[in-house]
Design an enzyme around this catalytic site. Structure first.
Site, PDB file in Angstrom:
ATOM      1  N   SER A  36      -6.755   9.738  -0.076  1.00 20.89           N
ATOM      2  CA  SER A  36      -7.225  10.414  -1.556  1.00 20.89           C
ATOM      3  C   SER A  36      -6.213   9.881  -2.376  1.00 20.89           C
ATOM      4  O   SER A  36      -5.396   8.893  -2.172  1.00 20.89           O
ATOM      5  CB  SER A  36      -6.824  11.901  -1.153  1.00 20.89           C
ATOM      6  OG  SER A  36      -5.648  12.164  -0.792  1.00 20.89           O
TER       7      SER A  36
ATOM      8  N   THR B 183       1.104  -1.297  -0.061  1.00 18.44           N
ATOM      9  CA  THR B 183      -0.097  -0.192  -0.023  1.00 18.44           C
ATOM     10  C   THR B 183       0.779   1.149  -0.087  1.00 18.44           C
ATOM     11  O   THR B 183       1.344   1.657  -1.065  1.00 18.44           O
ATOM     12  CB  THR B 183      -0.874   0.112   1.156  1.00 18.44           C
ATOM     13  OG1 THR B 183      -0.217  -0.163   2.240  1.00 18.44           O
ATOM     14  CG2 THR B 183      -1.861  -1.055   1.017  1.00 18.44           C
TER      15      THR B 183
ATOM     16  N   LYS C 157       4.669  -6.937   3.425  1.00 22.58           N
ATOM     17  CA  LYS C 157       4.207  -5.448   3.412  1.00 22.58           C
ATOM     18  C   LYS C 157       4.026  -4.685   4.514  1.00 22.58           C
ATOM     19  O   LYS C 157       3.628  -5.378   5.477  1.00 22.58           O
ATOM     20  CB  LYS C 157       3.028  -5.281   2.516  1.00 22.58           C
ATOM     21  CG  LYS C 157       1.782  -5.748   3.247  1.00 22.58           C
ATOM     22  CD  LYS C 157       0.846  -4.622   3.995  1.00 22.58           C
ATOM     23  CE  LYS C 157       0.847  -3.442   3.198  1.00 22.58           C
ATOM     24  NZ  LYS C 157       0.019  -2.386   4.291  1.00 22.58           N
TER      25      LYS C 157
ATOM     26  N   GLU D 181       6.826   5.233   7.107  1.00 23.91           N
ATOM     27  CA  GLU D 181       6.526   6.330   6.396  1.00 23.91           C
ATOM     28  C   GLU D 181       7.267   7.491   6.867  1.00 23.91           C
ATOM     29  O   GLU D 181       7.283   7.780   8.059  1.00 23.91           O
ATOM     30  CB  GLU D 181       4.960   6.225   6.794  1.00 23.91           C
ATOM     31  CG  GLU D 181       4.128   5.299   6.239  1.00 23.91           C
ATOM     32  CD  GLU D 181       2.629   5.457   6.534  1.00 23.91           C
ATOM     33  OE1 GLU D 181       1.767   4.459   5.934  1.00 23.91           O
ATOM     34  OE2 GLU D 181       2.356   5.953   7.639  1.00 23.91           O
TER      35      GLU D 181
ATOM     36  N   ASN E 146       0.278  10.367   5.769  1.00 20.11           N
ATOM     37  CA  ASN E 146      -0.975  10.120   6.784  1.00 20.11           C
ATOM     38  C   ASN E 146      -1.983  11.276   6.627  1.00 20.11           C
ATOM     39  O   ASN E 146      -3.277  10.910   6.738  1.00 20.11           O
ATOM     40  CB  ASN E 146      -0.604   9.531   7.927  1.00 20.11           C
ATOM     41  CG  ASN E 146      -0.042   8.220   8.265  1.00 20.11           C
ATOM     42  OD1 ASN E 146      -0.777   7.156   7.768  1.00 20.11           O
ATOM     43  ND2 ASN E 146       1.153   8.171   8.139  1.00 20.11           N
TER      44      ASN E 146
ATOM     45  N   THR F  61       3.098  -8.473  12.710  1.00 20.45           N
ATOM     46  CA  THR F  61       3.270  -7.188  11.906  1.00 20.45           C
ATOM     47  C   THR F  61       2.551  -7.185  10.623  1.00 20.45           C
ATOM     48  O   THR F  61       2.541  -8.160  10.151  1.00 20.45           O
ATOM     49  CB  THR F  61       4.868  -6.700  11.369  1.00 20.45           C
ATOM     50  OG1 THR F  61       4.918  -5.436  10.938  1.00 20.45           O
ATOM     51  CG2 THR F  61       5.480  -7.785  10.472  1.00 20.45           C
TER      52      THR F  61
END
Length: 408
Positions: free
Chosen positions: A408, A156, A182, A280, A403, A193
């Protein structure tokens, strides 16, 4: 997957094929992103399975059904959907999972309890049954694909595909493990995880496979954190096809069992580190080593308090050797600690020992260490023999950007 690759990324390894495992990917269209989003893995008859799952009480139907199916010990297929987590979707979400299980089971002629399903993506949107039906139908007849394609398809917000491999000798037989995972955000050590899958050609009884995976999980996946948030979908499954032909492993008394367990843990650790490296917005990979605790469990909790501290993580992002923030995190952990016995260090250099800044402390080598990508934080509580290592990443503006507009 993101167009921007993490500065901590690692190249996808050359994963060996595993006898009894066939990978396929297709585009089901769960999200409008113009790429494959469904991975289908067909497993040979007699494949053993083990699994660990999230402890998040708002988990998805995929997790609930997977947890129940693992008890049966056998698997014939795995279906992974990306773009829609199918979590917090009530009976509609469960019906979608059961539909996938029934569809694959009918194709393979097996019990539906031998079909495992995982989903990842946005929470609160039921998995569309029509897209699921059409996607699975296409996957059942799709051409086999590579490990890297399968890893990319289950991603993702990941910025790079993640895989790992290891081998072990069981008697005169070499067994192989290949694995993909992932994960990038909503990562916390509350069982395992994200979504991770290990495949081996070893012959292993399911109970022993579960023992090995659970033990490896405690020392690897349960020792990482990106943002302290535990996903509703976290799943790690291990599949053993038995095609290597070794004498089946039933317990640690079996010849070669120690080597097999070590290989499983090696692969899990590789995967866990890759997830942190793709945290991230991450720019630093951080290892927090805690010694001198009253127990290993206490050391682990202190390590997590440091690794989850936004103040510690932002200091590392800013390459600031602010060891006072580490002291703060130790103090808030709720574990035994003594200010006057506490020692803090970065990159092998002690900043403070036994509750006091070192008189001859030179920050220059620490500052140089913090400019690198791999950061080491050491904490000695001075209370006992307990020790633990936790891995995390820094906290940057990139995490907020990713985040803030996730849907979107």
């Amino acid at each position: 997957m993101s167009d921007t690759v993490s500065p901590l990324a690692r190249p996808f390894p050359n994963l060996p094929a595993i006898a009894g495992v066939t990978l396929r990917v297709v585009r089901a269209g769960y999200k409008d992103w113009g790429r494959c989003d469904l991975t289908y893995v067909e497993l040979a008859k007699g494949t053993a399975v083990a699994g660990v799952f999230t402890r998040n009480v708002c988990c998805s139907s995929e997790v609930e059904l997977g947890r129940a199916n693992v008890a049966g010990g056998m698997a014939r297929a795995l279906v992974v959907n990306a773009g829609n987590s199918n979590a917090f979707t009530g009976y509609r979400g469960r019906e979608a999972v059961e539909q996938i299980m029934d569809q694959v089971a009918a194709h393979l002629g097996c019990a539906r309890e031998q079909v495992f399903v995982s989903s990842t993506g946005v929470i609160g949107m039921p998995l569309p049954k029509d897209k699921a039906r059409e996607g699975v139908a296409a996957a059942l007849s799709a051409a086999p694909c590579s490990w890297e394609q399968a890893a990319e398809t289950i991603s993702t917000t990941d910025t790079f595909a993640k895989g790992a491999t290891a081998t072990a000798m069981i008697g005169d037989t070499r067994i192989t493990i290949s694995a993909i995972i992932k994960g990038s955000g909503m990562i916390a050590p509350d069982m395992a995880t994200m979504l991770g899958y290990l495949f081996t050609d070893a012959a292993v009884e399911s109970a022993f496979l579960q023992e090995c995976l659970s033990a490896a999980n405690r020392r690897t996946f349960s020792c990482i954190t990106v943002d302290s948030d535990t996903s509703t979908s976290d799943t790690v499954l291990a599949f053993a096809t038995g095609k290597a032909g070794n004498a089946p492993l039933a317990s640690f008394d079996s010849a070669g069992a120690d080597a097999f367990a070590a290989a499983i843990e090696d692969v899990c650790r590789q995967l866990a580190h890759l997830v942190v490296r793709d945290g991230e917005g991450a720019s630093k990979f951080i290892a927090v080593s805690v010694t001198g605790a009253v127990s290993d469990e206490s050391a682990h909790r202190v390590g997590l308090a440091i690794a989850n501290s936004p103040l510690v993580k932002t200091a590392i992002a800013g390459e600031d050797a602010n060891w006072g923030r580490v002291v703060m995190a130790v103090g808030k952990a709720g574990e035994p600690a003594d200010r006057d016995r506490l020692s803090i260090g970065f990159g092998g250099v002690w900043c403070a020992r036994e509750g006091l800044p070192l008189a001859d402390y030179d920050e220059a080598p620490v500052a140089a260490h913090l400019k690198g990508q791999d950061i080491d934080i050491a904490v000695d509580l001075g209370l006992g023999q307990g020790r633990a290592t936790v891995w995390t990443c820094d906290l940057t503006h990139g995490y907020i950007s990713i985040n803030a507009d996730y849907r979107s």
